[in-house]
Design a protein around this motif. Structure first.
Motif, short mmCIF file in Angstrom:
data_model
loop_
_atom_site.label_atom_id
_atom_site.label_comp_id
_atom_site.label_asym_id
_atom_site.label_seq_id
_atom_site.Cartn_x
_atom_site.Cartn_y
_atom_site.Cartn_z
N LEU A 154 0.84 -1.20 0.00
CA LEU A 154 0.00 0.00 0.00
C LEU A 154 0.87 1.25 0.00
O LEU A 154 1.58 1.53 0.97
CB LEU A 154 -0.94 -0.03 1.21
N ASP A 163 -3.68 3.18 -3.22
CA ASP A 163 -4.53 2.90 -2.05
C ASP A 163 -5.87 3.63 -2.10
O ASP A 163 -6.54 3.78 -1.09
CB ASP A 163 -3.77 3.24 -0.75
N LEU A 171 -2.31 -7.71 1.56
CA LEU A 171 -1.96 -6.28 1.63
C LEU A 171 -0.75 -6.13 2.55
O LEU A 171 -0.75 -6.61 3.68
CB LEU A 171 -3.13 -5.47 2.18
N SER A 222 -5.13 2.33 4.90
CA SER A 222 -4.93 0.89 4.71
C SER A 222 -6.19 0.15 5.11
O SER A 222 -6.65 -0.76 4.40
CB SER A 222 -3.76 0.39 5.57
N TYR A 244 -8.74 -2.12 2.87
CA TYR A 244 -9.07 -3.49 3.29
C TYR A 244 -10.58 -3.67 3.42
O TYR A 244 -11.15 -4.65 2.93
CB TYR A 244 -8.35 -3.78 4.61
#
Ligand code: SAH
Length: 343
Positions: A260, A266, A287, A306, A310
């Motif tokens: 990422l 991202d 990831l 992040s 996700y």
């Protein structure tokens, strides 16, 4: 002198055959090397004296030479080795809940030139030999012997592009996987490639049980070509076709690695494109937090972004894991210790 750690059981059988000696000695020899893990040929006490003399004349049993070792608070240990020609390589031992993992280097430097990676910045000097890779594992295993532990998993994710050193990495995996030796299960061994399509196809045709991971890092050609020059040679369409071929041949799940990078890959749009790309494929996304590299202009995504990425994948029904950082305090990202030592 030949490197004893480059020999498969079959190679030893051929060697013994040439000496008109009993082939079953190859298995004994393997047990001494990989199960009892002796450091000298003389210690192989149940081998006949004349065989030991031949072995002493023909083989080198030397270990890798340790330059430095760094230990992290989370149990990650990073070894910096000096090879016979003075080149430096790194090997990383990681502490996972499923056991100790070793990250193996496959080349001195790397020719792939990924823009975010410290190894690519140092260019490729040469590929490692089979023995040099086996010796990384042996060094770490002997280190773990002190605390009665063992190497459970191997990832070929250190410095270098493994599929640019194809024959040696296959032989390396076969040696550490051998039941007569370290017996590390094939499903506990992972090879990672940036996407050398012809080698992915060759690997599929080989019908190996080892895991395959692909460094994807971007869901479209424009972005992928910007950060990974190999994408100009093998664009996504060809890469995905090779992965589909592999899936069909092996019936195994593929890991797609995705570091990422803040503001680059991202974004929610990238998450959507990635979900689209994975759809219908037997793959999951790993990831990976980015370890920043001094010479590269990229930054790691924030924790918030992040998680957003996700979560979007989860909502889009994509199987993904958000990997924890290992050894952050000791610069354990690919090639960073070596890059520093070279400077
Ligand atoms: N050349 C192979 C294997 C070595 S790199 C490959 O490309 O897969 C192993 C993984 O670490 C790759 O996914 C690579 O892209 C990633 N990587 C490289 N530099 C990194 C960094 N600074 N931080 C986090 N991951 C990195």
């Amino acid at each position: 002198m030949k490197d004893i750690y480059a020999y498969s059981v079959q190679d030893f059988e051929d060697y013994l055959g040439n000496l008109n000696m009993k082939k079953f000695r190859a298995k004994q020899l393997y047990a001494w090397l990989y199960q009892k893990r002796v450091d000298t040929i003389d210690a192989m006490s149940d081998l006949a004296k004349d065989l030991r003399e031949h072995l002493t004349d023909d083989f080198n049993l030397s270990e890798l030479k340790l330059r430095t070792k760094q230990e992290s608070a989370d149990g990650t240990v990073k070894f910096l080795f000096e090879l016979e020609d003075k080149h430096l390589i790194e090997t990383v031992l990681m502490n996972n809940d499923y056991g100790k993992s070793v990250c193996v280097t496959s080349q001195v430097g790397c020719a792939m030139g990924c823009k975010f990676c410290a190894s690519g910045l140092l260019k490729k000097k040469r590929s490692l030999t089979t023995g040099e890779m086996v010796k990384q594992i042996m060094y770490v295993q002997k280190y773990l012997d002190e605390v009665d532990d063992r190497v459970r998993n191997i990832v070929i994710m250190g410095i270098g592009e493994p599929f640019d050193n194809y024959d040696n990495i296959i032989k390396f995996m076969n040696i550490v996987n051998s039941d007569l030796g370290l017996a590390i299960g094939a499903r506990r061994i992972t090879v990672s490639t940036c996407g050398l399509v012809p080698k992915i196809i060759e690997f599929a045709d080989g019908q190996y049980q080892y895991n395959l991971a692909i460094s994807l890092h971007a869901p479209n050609d424009e972005l992928r070509s910007k950060i990974m020059p190999i994408n100009k040679v093998y664009p996504l369409k060809e890469l995905l076709a090779a992965l589909d071929y592999y899936s069909q041949k092996s019936n195994r799940r593929i890991t797609l690695e995705y570091i990422l990078l803040a503001g680059e890959n991202d974004t929610p749009e990238c998450a959507r494109q990635l979900a689209e790309l994975v759809k219908g494929r037997n793959a999951y996304i790993n990831l990976i937090p980015y370890n920043s590299v001094d010479e590269a202009d990229f930054k790691s995504s924030s924790d918030k972004n992040s998680l957003r990425f996700y979560d979007m994948l989860m909502k889009l029904n994509v199987k993904a894991t958000l990997r924890a950082k290992h050894g952050d305090d000791i610069e354990a990202a690919c090639g960073q210790l070596r890059a520093q030592a070279e400077r």
